[in-house]
Motif scaffolding. Structure first.
Motif, PDB file in Angstrom:
ATOM      1  N   THR A 199       0.835   1.786   9.447  1.00  0.00           N
ATOM      2  CA  THR A 199      -0.343   1.927   8.594  1.00  0.00           C
ATOM      3  C   THR A 199      -0.345   0.864   7.497  1.00  0.00           C
ATOM      4  O   THR A 199      -1.382   0.257   7.220  1.00  0.00           O
ATOM      5  CB  THR A 199      -0.403   3.336   7.978  1.00  0.00           C
ATOM      6  N   ALA A 200       0.812   0.616   6.881  1.00  0.00           N
ATOM      7  CA  ALA A 200       0.899  -0.410   5.841  1.00  0.00           C
ATOM      8  C   ALA A 200       0.583  -1.789   6.417  1.00  0.00           C
ATOM      9  O   ALA A 200      -0.136  -2.586   5.799  1.00  0.00           O
ATOM     10  CB  ALA A 200       2.288  -0.403   5.207  1.00  0.00           C
ATOM     11  N   LYS A 201       1.104  -2.063   7.613  1.00  0.00           N
ATOM     12  CA  LYS A 201       0.823  -3.349   8.255  1.00  0.00           C
ATOM     13  C   LYS A 201      -0.656  -3.462   8.624  1.00  0.00           C
ATOM     14  O   LYS A 201      -1.258  -4.535   8.496  1.00  0.00           O
ATOM     15  CB  LYS A 201       1.709  -3.544   9.478  1.00  0.00           C
ATOM     16  N   ALA A 202      -1.241  -2.378   9.086  1.00  0.00           N
ATOM     17  CA  ALA A 202      -2.663  -2.388   9.427  1.00  0.00           C
ATOM     18  C   ALA A 202      -3.508  -2.631   8.173  1.00  0.00           C
ATOM     19  O   ALA A 202      -4.488  -3.383   8.217  1.00  0.00           O
ATOM     20  CB  ALA A 202      -3.057  -1.081  10.102  1.00  0.00           C
ATOM     21  N   GLN A 203      -3.139  -2.016   7.056  1.00  0.00           N
ATOM     22  CA  GLN A 203      -3.851  -2.243   5.792  1.00  0.00           C
ATOM     23  C   GLN A 203      -3.760  -3.711   5.377  1.00  0.00           C
ATOM     24  O   GLN A 203      -4.732  -4.312   4.945  1.00  0.00           O
ATOM     25  CB  GLN A 203      -3.275  -1.355   4.671  1.00  0.00           C
ATOM     26  N   ALA A 261     -14.352   0.916   6.393  1.00  0.00           N
ATOM     27  CA  ALA A 261     -14.954   2.224   6.121  1.00  0.00           C
ATOM     28  C   ALA A 261     -14.181   3.325   6.847  1.00  0.00           C
ATOM     29  O   ALA A 261     -13.941   4.396   6.291  1.00  0.00           O
ATOM     30  CB  ALA A 261     -16.419   2.227   6.536  1.00  0.00           C
ATOM     31  N   ILE A 262     -13.806   3.048   8.082  1.00  0.00           N
ATOM     32  CA  ILE A 262     -13.010   4.026   8.848  1.00  0.00           C
ATOM     33  C   ILE A 262     -11.671   4.243   8.161  1.00  0.00           C
ATOM     34  O   ILE A 262     -11.205   5.372   8.027  1.00  0.00           O
ATOM     35  CB  ILE A 262     -12.801   3.550  10.302  1.00  0.00           C
ATOM     36  N   ALA A 263     -11.046   3.166   7.708  1.00  0.00           N
ATOM     37  CA  ALA A 263      -9.732   3.260   7.059  1.00  0.00           C
ATOM     38  C   ALA A 263      -9.797   4.116   5.806  1.00  0.00           C
ATOM     39  O   ALA A 263      -8.886   4.887   5.532  1.00  0.00           O
ATOM     40  CB  ALA A 263      -9.207   1.866   6.722  1.00  0.00           C
ATOM     41  N   SER A 264     -10.883   4.023   5.057  1.00  0.00           N
ATOM     42  CA  SER A 264     -10.979   4.823   3.834  1.00  0.00           C
ATOM     43  C   SER A 264     -11.191   6.299   4.140  1.00  0.00           C
ATOM     44  O   SER A 264     -10.763   7.160   3.385  1.00  0.00           O
ATOM     45  CB  SER A 264     -12.102   4.302   2.938  1.00  0.00           C
ATOM     46  N   VAL A 265     -11.822   6.612   5.273  1.00  0.00           N
ATOM     47  CA  VAL A 265     -12.024   8.009   5.667  1.00  0.00           C
ATOM     48  C   VAL A 265     -10.744   8.599   6.237  1.00  0.00           C
ATOM     49  O   VAL A 265     -10.401   9.741   5.973  1.00  0.00           O
ATOM     50  CB  VAL A 265     -13.174   8.121   6.706  1.00  0.00           C
ATOM     51  N   VAL A 266     -10.007   7.803   6.995  1.00  0.00           N
ATOM     52  CA  VAL A 266      -8.799   8.288   7.662  1.00  0.00           C
ATOM     53  C   VAL A 266      -7.655   8.518   6.690  1.00  0.00           C
ATOM     54  O   VAL A 266      -6.830   9.399   6.891  1.00  0.00           O
ATOM     55  CB  VAL A 266      -8.370   7.291   8.773  1.00  0.00           C
ATOM     56  N   ARG A 267      -7.590   7.769   5.610  1.00  0.00           N
ATOM     57  CA  ARG A 267      -6.488   7.877   4.659  1.00  0.00           C
ATOM     58  C   ARG A 267      -6.476   9.260   4.019  1.00  0.00           C
ATOM     59  O   ARG A 267      -7.431   9.675   3.381  1.00  0.00           O
ATOM     60  CB  ARG A 267      -6.659   6.810   3.577  1.00  0.00           C
ATOM     61  N   ARG A 268      -5.402  10.012   4.222  1.00  0.00           N
ATOM     62  CA  ARG A 268      -5.242  11.351   3.663  1.00  0.00           C
ATOM     63  C   ARG A 268      -3.895  11.442   2.983  1.00  0.00           C
ATOM     64  O   ARG A 268      -2.954  10.775   3.402  1.00  0.00           O
ATOM     65  CB  ARG A 268      -5.285  12.408   4.770  1.00  0.00           C
ATOM     66  N   PRO A 269      -3.756  12.313   1.991  1.00  0.00           N
ATOM     67  CA  PRO A 269      -2.443  12.483   1.364  1.00  0.00           C
ATOM     68  C   PRO A 269      -1.465  13.138   2.333  1.00  0.00           C
ATOM     69  O   PRO A 269      -1.856  13.904   3.207  1.00  0.00           O
ATOM     70  CB  PRO A 269      -2.724  13.388   0.165  1.00  0.00           C
ATOM     71  N   GLU A 270      -0.190  12.810   2.150  1.00  0.00           N
ATOM     72  CA  GLU A 270       0.875  13.412   2.961  1.00  0.00           C
ATOM     73  C   GLU A 270       0.959  14.902   2.655  1.00  0.00           C
ATOM     74  O   GLU A 270       0.755  15.311   1.513  1.00  0.00           O
ATOM     75  CB  GLU A 270       2.228  12.766   2.611  1.00  0.00           C
ATOM     76  N   PRO A 271       1.294  15.730   3.640  1.00  0.00           N
ATOM     77  CA  PRO A 271       1.472  17.164   3.351  1.00  0.00           C
ATOM     78  C   PRO A 271       2.661  17.365   2.423  1.00  0.00           C
ATOM     79  O   PRO A 271       3.624  16.617   2.474  1.00  0.00           O
ATOM     80  CB  PRO A 271       1.726  17.785   4.726  1.00  0.00           C
TER      81      PRO A 271
END
Length: 164
Positions: free
Chosen positions: A73-77, A102-112
């Motif tokens: 995910t970090a590399k994709a960002q 836009a997809i990346a901002s929607v997919v980003r969620r906090p860790e449980p």
């Protein structure tokens, strides 16, 4: 006995094993005696060890997957950031990169939450009225001494202050 694992032996079986290891040591039935009970206990303990080893392996595998997911995910960002710069003067690619962003901002969620403090912070909000604060907890009393208690006293105080 088997301190390295959770004790899987049910209370009934533990008590019967104590009987057959103690006063009933010499008692034998066609399908049951002390050695048969101890063999079954040993098989249960071995199965518990296998289970706990598998659980540890599963947790380790989950940690590896989580770590590698975070790395990807970090590399994709980072790749997205580079793509934004690279496509500044290419409108057709820039639109696609903007859509991906836009997809990346929607997919980003906090860790449980994993620890108790985080779990408490993410707990559902309590419902209902807030608790009343009592005088001993630092709140001012509702009717403080010296404060006017009626409209008549307020009018009298106001008239006195205007006259002065």
């Amino acid at each position: 006995m088997h301190d390295d694992i959770r004790d899987p032996v049910p209370a009934l079986a533990r008590e019967i094993l104590e009987l057959y290891r103690g006063p009933l040591t010499e008692v034998r039935f066609p399908d049951l005696d002390r050695s048969i009970l101890e063999t079954a206990e040993g098989e249960l303990i071995d199965a518990q060890r296998t289970l706990e080893a598998a659980e540890r392996a599963l947790e380790a595998a989950r940690a590896v997957v989580a770590e590698r997911t975070a790395t990807l995910t970090a590399k994709a960002q980072r790749g997205l950031s580079y793509a934004k710069v690279f496509t500044e003067d290419q409108p057709e690619l820039r639109e696609r990169v903007t859509a991906i962003a836009a997809i990346a901002s929607v997919v980003r969620r906090p860790e449980p939450a994993r620890d108790e403090a985080s779990a408490a912070a993410n707990a559902p909000k309590k419902r209902g009225r807030p608790r009343k604060i009592r005088e001993e907890e630092g709140a001012a009393p509702l009717f403080a001494e010296g404060a006017p208690s009626t409209e008549l006293e307020l009018d009298t105080e106001l008239a006195d202050s205007e006259a002065a």
